[in-house]
Motif scaffolding. Sequence first.
Motif, mmCIF file in Angstrom:
data_model
loop_
_atom_site.group_PDB
_atom_site.id
_atom_site.type_symbol
_atom_site.label_atom_id
_atom_site.label_comp_id
_atom_site.label_asym_id
_atom_site.label_seq_id
_atom_site.Cartn_x
_atom_site.Cartn_y
_atom_site.Cartn_z
ATOM 1 N N UNK A 1 0.810 -1.219 0.000
ATOM 2 C CA UNK A 1 0.000 0.000 0.000
ATOM 3 C C UNK A 1 0.838 1.262 0.000
ATOM 4 N N UNK A 2 1.898 1.301 0.818
ATOM 5 C CA UNK A 2 2.757 2.489 0.862
ATOM 6 C C UNK A 2 3.475 2.684 -0.472
ATOM 7 N N UNK A 3 3.960 1.577 -1.063
ATOM 8 C CA UNK A 3 4.637 1.689 -2.364
ATOM 9 C C UNK A 3 3.689 2.221 -3.434
ATOM 10 N N UNK A 4 2.475 1.702 -3.468
ATOM 11 C CA UNK A 4 1.484 2.183 -4.447
ATOM 12 C C UNK A 4 1.152 3.647 -4.196
ATOM 13 N N UNK A 5 1.017 4.016 -2.919
ATOM 14 C CA UNK A 5 0.705 5.409 -2.605
ATOM 15 C C UNK A 5 1.790 6.368 -3.046
ATOM 16 N N UNK A 6 3.056 5.983 -2.870
ATOM 17 C CA UNK A 6 4.158 6.842 -3.302
ATOM 18 C C UNK A 6 4.166 6.996 -4.817
ATOM 19 N N UNK A 7 4.002 5.884 -5.524
ATOM 20 C CA UNK A 7 4.040 5.930 -6.993
ATOM 21 C C UNK A 7 2.906 6.768 -7.549
ATOM 22 N N UNK A 8 1.697 6.589 -7.013
ATOM 23 C CA UNK A 8 0.556 7.361 -7.529
ATOM 24 C C UNK A 8 0.664 8.835 -7.157
ATOM 25 N N UNK A 9 1.305 9.142 -6.016
ATOM 26 C CA UNK A 9 1.505 10.554 -5.655
ATOM 27 C C UNK A 9 2.503 11.209 -6.611
ATOM 28 N N UNK A 10 3.573 10.480 -6.946
ATOM 29 C CA UNK A 10 4.557 11.016 -7.886
ATOM 30 C C UNK A 10 3.942 11.204 -9.265
ATOM 31 N N UNK A 11 3.086 10.265 -9.663
ATOM 32 C CA UNK A 11 2.453 10.313 -10.986
ATOM 33 C C UNK A 11 1.023 10.831 -10.895
ATOM 34 N N UNK A 12 0.798 11.863 -10.114
ATOM 35 C CA UNK A 12 -0.550 12.383 -9.897
ATOM 36 C C UNK A 12 -1.240 12.771 -11.212
ATOM 37 N N UNK A 13 -2.522 12.381 -11.324
ATOM 38 C CA UNK A 13 -3.390 12.686 -12.473
ATOM 39 C C UNK A 13 -2.912 12.036 -13.769
ATOM 40 N N UNK A 14 -2.053 11.058 -13.678
ATOM 41 C CA UNK A 14 -1.645 10.314 -14.866
ATOM 42 C C UNK A 14 -2.609 9.150 -15.086
ATOM 43 N N UNK A 15 -2.443 8.465 -16.208
ATOM 44 C CA UNK A 15 -3.268 7.300 -16.466
ATOM 45 C C UNK A 15 -3.074 6.227 -15.412
ATOM 46 N N UNK A 16 -1.825 6.063 -14.966
ATOM 47 C CA UNK A 16 -1.553 5.092 -13.907
ATOM 48 C C UNK A 16 -2.293 5.459 -12.637
ATOM 49 N N UNK B 1 0.862 -11.182 -19.768
ATOM 50 C CA UNK B 1 2.122 -10.487 -20.022
ATOM 51 C C UNK B 1 1.879 -9.070 -20.527
ATOM 52 N N UNK B 2 0.915 -8.903 -21.408
ATOM 53 C CA UNK B 2 0.602 -7.572 -21.946
ATOM 54 C C UNK B 2 0.078 -6.648 -20.851
ATOM 55 N N UNK B 3 -0.808 -7.158 -19.990
ATOM 56 C CA UNK B 3 -1.358 -6.328 -18.920
ATOM 57 C C UNK B 3 -0.261 -5.902 -17.930
ATOM 58 N N UNK B 4 0.592 -6.845 -17.562
ATOM 59 C CA UNK B 4 1.677 -6.501 -16.646
ATOM 60 C C UNK B 4 2.658 -5.542 -17.307
ATOM 61 N N UNK B 5 2.934 -5.753 -18.600
ATOM 62 C CA UNK B 5 3.824 -4.845 -19.319
ATOM 63 C C UNK B 5 3.275 -3.434 -19.383
ATOM 64 N N UNK B 6 1.982 -3.299 -19.643
ATOM 65 C CA UNK B 6 1.359 -1.968 -19.683
ATOM 66 C C UNK B 6 1.424 -1.292 -18.314
ATOM 67 N N UNK B 7 1.148 -2.059 -17.258
ATOM 68 C CA UNK B 7 1.197 -1.486 -15.909
ATOM 69 C C UNK B 7 2.615 -1.068 -15.542
ATOM 70 N N UNK B 8 3.601 -1.901 -15.870
ATOM 71 C CA UNK B 8 4.977 -1.601 -15.498
ATOM 72 C C UNK B 8 5.536 -0.410 -16.269
ATOM 73 N N UNK B 9 5.241 -0.317 -17.561
ATOM 74 C CA UNK B 9 5.746 0.825 -18.313
ATOM 75 C C UNK B 9 5.096 2.123 -17.851
ATOM 76 N N UNK B 10 3.833 2.035 -17.412
ATOM 77 C CA UNK B 10 3.182 3.233 -16.878
ATOM 78 C C UNK B 10 3.804 3.651 -15.556
ATOM 79 N N UNK B 11 4.174 2.668 -14.736
ATOM 80 C CA UNK B 11 4.795 2.990 -13.441
ATOM 81 C C UNK B 11 6.214 3.516 -13.613
ATOM 82 N N UNK B 12 6.976 2.949 -14.558
ATOM 83 C CA UNK B 12 8.365 3.370 -14.765
ATOM 84 C C UNK B 12 8.458 4.723 -15.455
#
Length: 506
Positions: A118-133, A182-193
């Motif tokens: 939860x903390x990791x997800x919260x940090x990533x979404x805060x950094x990428x605020x209002x993005x598709x991710x 694989x495609x779903x995980x790839x899309x999620x990971x590229x959005x996070x990175x």
Amino acid sequence: MLTFILKRLGSSVLVLFGASILLFFLVVHSGDPLWDLRESQATNRDQLIASRVSNMNLDEPWYVRYGLWLKGLAGYLVGQGSLGTNVTGQQVGDLLSNAASSTLRLVVLATVLAIVIGVAIGIITAIRQYSGLDYAVTFLIFLFFSLPVFWAAVLLKEYIAIGFNNWIAQPTMNWPLTILLAVLIGLALQAAMAGSPARRAFTFLATVAVIVLGGYLMFALDLWRNPRMGPLVQLLIGLAVAVGATALVAGLRNRSVLKAALATAAVGMVAYYATYTPLYSSPSALLIAGLGVIAVLVALVAGRLLGGFSKGAATSASLATAVVMGVSILTEHMMNFWPALMRVKPRPISTIGSETPNLRGDFWVQFLDKGTQLLLPTILLTIISVATYSRYTRSSMLEVSRQDYIRTARAKGLGERQVILKHAFRNSLIPITTIMAFDFAGLIGGAVITERVFGWKGMGELFATGLHAVDPAPVMAFFLVTGTAAVLMNLLADIMYAVLDPRIRV
């Protein structure tokens, strides 16, 4: 601080005392404890009623019965305590010890996983605020949070337990499902990175290739039924964690931190060979706990000796390396005994109970069995708690990131990693610490439904059975654990405030 702790403990004891009186009164007056015997057609019904009246002191007023329970509880101060007996004459203290061990095993693991994820997800979404991710994660988090527990439990039973048990008997490669995953995980990971379009494309393609190739190798080498790792995989894991932890806490340019983490990974490889025989031939919970303590001590020493001017960061990177390598070594031993579990238990993922009754096997088989029984309820409780931690972390990070000292840190030329982890994240942990305290105690009480669905003989079952039988002794035992947990966790949260922010002094 000591005066504050003593005052809090004193006030907490008074709160628990008042709450216990109220709860005892409500349980005693919630129904008729003799209803089942009154409806019975047994010839010795009157004798059974008289026995229960005597056993539960039903001929006494409720406050006298409460006084007897409180007297038994106070007896623990001199080593002669008792929590009374239930309607069947069993000692509640014995029932509580078994129930508490099952529930705490479930709640502690779920809480740790929920905090980390939860903390990791919260940090990533805060950094990428209002993005598709951010929007996608927010949608999924609210979806998980709103899932009815009993319905989600049924889905987990159907697809993760029953479906997996049917499939593992004859594993087959489902190419469409593997590629879709694989495609779903790839899309999620590229959005996070994030990064440039070329970097995103590379992340996506690399992820898809690794997952598809890994899935194929899993089937080609029959790793589903005969999993294995080996020293090369352990070495790669140690190096990856050492480098990743260093990059996260200090940056790869800090050679002192990197040296401490790599030294810990090297000691981990030595430990891999040194502990293989004792963990294989004579394993025990005490041995594993002792090795865990040694691993932590080695990481602390490596961080302090090799960390240079960055001893704190070096210690953190070394601890992360030691913990992950320790878990990886234990995982390999569990993998070695997975075929043994499959021989005595062809359907390894169970849907009922905290362990398989009368299961024959050595330490690792029993360990694996309890782990597989723990899988489904842990996933369920983790999914529910992740929503809370991620949203609070995100909002706290966004609030802190707007403060003047964050803008000053960026204006001074500090890297974004230092700004986020060293300045923003630490200060944003203060409100999250409060949530951790409430969530742990809340999970113990909230596990009632989860334990009922999965057939766990834990605190929830103890509470529900006592309440159904209008028996205050089990209910008060449940309250004793949950109430004490709530008090201690809130006290720990108050102490953590001063650790996280030295400006806070009680």
